[in-house]
Design an enzyme around this catalytic site. Structure first.
Site, PDB file in Angstrom:
ATOM      1  N   SER A   1      -7.511  13.849 -14.224  1.00 17.01           N
ATOM      2  CA  SER A   1      -7.338  12.542 -14.865  1.00 17.01           C
ATOM      3  C   SER A   1      -7.560  11.425 -13.841  1.00 17.01           C
ATOM      4  O   SER A   1      -8.651  11.328 -13.284  1.00 17.01           O
ATOM      5  CB  SER A   1      -5.965  12.483 -15.535  1.00 17.01           C
ATOM      6  OG  SER A   1      -5.912  11.418 -16.463  1.00 17.01           O
TER       7      SER A   1
ATOM      8  N   ASP B   1      -8.472  16.307 -26.148  1.00 16.40           N
ATOM      9  CA  ASP B   1      -7.770  15.402 -25.225  1.00 16.40           C
ATOM     10  C   ASP B   1      -7.595  14.035 -25.897  1.00 16.40           C
ATOM     11  O   ASP B   1      -8.586  13.397 -26.270  1.00 16.40           O
ATOM     12  CB  ASP B   1      -8.619  15.280 -23.955  1.00 16.40           C
ATOM     13  CG  ASP B   1      -7.952  14.513 -22.842  1.00 16.40           C
ATOM     14  OD1 ASP B   1      -7.250  13.530 -23.134  1.00 16.40           O
ATOM     15  OD2 ASP B   1      -8.154  14.888 -21.680  1.00 16.40           O
TER      16      ASP B   1
ATOM     17  N   HIS C   1      -5.003  17.491 -22.759  1.00 19.34           N
ATOM     18  CA  HIS C   1      -5.132  16.799 -21.465  1.00 19.34           C
ATOM     19  C   HIS C   1      -4.254  17.388 -20.358  1.00 19.34           C
ATOM     20  O   HIS C   1      -4.524  17.156 -19.185  1.00 19.34           O
ATOM     21  CB  HIS C   1      -4.760  15.321 -21.652  1.00 19.34           C
ATOM     22  CG  HIS C   1      -5.081  14.452 -20.464  1.00 19.34           C
ATOM     23  ND1 HIS C   1      -6.378  14.153 -20.093  1.00 19.34           N
ATOM     24  CD2 HIS C   1      -4.290  13.819 -19.564  1.00 19.34           C
ATOM     25  CE1 HIS C   1      -6.358  13.370 -19.021  1.00 19.34           C
ATOM     26  NE2 HIS C   1      -5.109  13.154 -18.673  1.00 19.34           N
TER      27      HIS C   1
END
Lengths: 283, 283
Positions: free
Chosen positions: B151, B227, B260
């Protein structure tokens, strides 16, 4: 017919699904959460299940996020069923005062003393209600189960497994509380949940059960030698003595320099899953 | 000569050691913590290292406990070096007000704006200070490094890797912020850390760098299709377009139904470690 539990969240994991469910438990007379990992093989057919019992302060989340067990469960085609460690939020006096008693510390027994009786029945929940629920509502092979756990949950796995060898194909534990009648954690919990009748306590003491009610399954137990709770609370030598006395098969492995936490569990959970898989895959 | 960092805790893990260190960072002008996993091979000889950069809100602990990477690192003989995601506890105005800015959100850049300049230099910390420190004080092979992250940390790994391909043998990312100049997280962070000069912003935008400064390394990127941040914040299609325009090699894998979080990272971290191992083991 069991009412289907409510799906709270899910995430893809190693080609399968990691899920959290919520349901109304009759044994605990409260709302309970549990986690399940379904391996990819469960898309095609029913799969066997390993029940995992967690330690003091844990919820169903700790093992799910820290042990790395899904990788092996996916490879071996085993589901993981992971209950919480107690009822929560009941409003009982003292419920949240201690980290080693009450919420997060159900000790996998059936409480007989007020105010815990009628709610703190993690024994009945784990040994009866939860298997019936998940086998009725998820793609699990009925009755094809093994059991394991960590610390307080290792105590739970050993005691429930020893009392019901016909319900579990295999039994293992990580750093279990081996003789709760002889350690402070166990004496505190048993006296408050069960009162002072030690005949009741014995029913939840792995060393007493191993000595007096040995079963055919080998108990696989890993214990780290650098575990800070080893000498005062866990007492694997008591289990060793009890098993030697009764002929109960025990494979106790002292793992050099390992601690108590999930870095220890993660390091050996793959070997435990393979141990259980050998029993779960027998025809 | 670097002063040895202070060992805060350690635990045995897959035959190696999982450790947390604390030290005085000159780049961040503050105390910083980082985690290291040393595989069993590091008992005998110096080993290569994978630097892992974590995402928003994380500390050095999240990857250490949730990704299950130690198992593969132990097998492959790779150390893991895991910094925190920002300085902490500096007492700067607004430091702890937002989950996506300030503490836990350093964005792997060198802040130029008050009050962040002089402290928020996670770029210099990760790309220069930390490698020099750990290579001088731990059994790591000097200069034999790869970089990855998740991320916000995927953004860090891609930008630092693209800017310094000579310092890293290989580069990968999980669900990276691919075009921070085009998403709300990036614009918020860049405007406050860097001011409004977009020429500065480009230096920290993986898609701009991939288009204008391609390098010889293939970028391995995994992105889950379920996600929740995919369409608004992560924008892998921008990276794809930039790499196609410049000829920058990219292996972007869209992983069906993955989310995610760390259940996604854990599912593919083994493949990333093998990808890095191939580059780290070249003579």
């Amino acid at each position: 017919m069991s009412q289907a539990p409510e799906l709270i969240n899910e995430a893809r994991c190693f080609g399968g699904w990691q899920r959290t469910y919520r349901h109304a438990s009759t044994r605990c007379n409260s709302t309970m959460q549990f986690a399940v990992y379904l391996p990819p093989a469960a898309d095609q057919a029913r799969v066997p299940a390993l029940y995992w019992l967690s330690g003091l302060t844990c919820t169903e989340e700790n093992f799910s996020v820290k042990a790395g067990a899904q990788r092996y469960a996916a490879e071996l085609g085993i589901a993981l069923v992971i209950p919480d460690t107690s009822p929560r939020g009941l409003g009982l006096a003292g419920e949240d005062d201690d980290w080693d008693f009450g919420s997060g510390a159900g000790f996998y027994l059936t409480a007989t003393e007020a105010p815990w009786a009628g709610h703190y029945d993690m024994y009945g929940y784990v040994a009866e209600e939860l298997p019936a629920l998940v086998e009725a509502t998820l793609p699990l092979l009925p009755g094809v189960r093994s059991i394991s756990g960590h610390s307080m949950g290792g105590h739970g796995a050993l005691t429930i497994g020893l009392k019901h060898p016909e319900r579990y194909r295999s039994i293992s534990a990580f750093a279990p509380i081996c003789a709760p009648m002889r350690c402070a954690w166990g004496r505190k919990a048993f006296s408050r949940y069960l009162g002072e009748d030690h005949a009741r306590w014995r029913e939840y003491d792995a060393s007493w059960l191993a000595e007096h009610r040995p079963c055919g399954h080998t108990l696989l137990v890993d214990q780290g030698t650098a575990d800070p709770w080893l000498a005062e609370q866990l007492l694997p030598e008591e289990l060793e003595r009890a098993c030697a006395a009764s002929g109960q098969p025990l494979e106790l492995r002292r793992q050099l320099d390992y601690e108590h936490g999930y870095f220890f569990v993660a390091s050996f959970i793959g070997e435990h899953l393979r141990f259980h898989q050998a029993a779960l895959s027998e025809e």
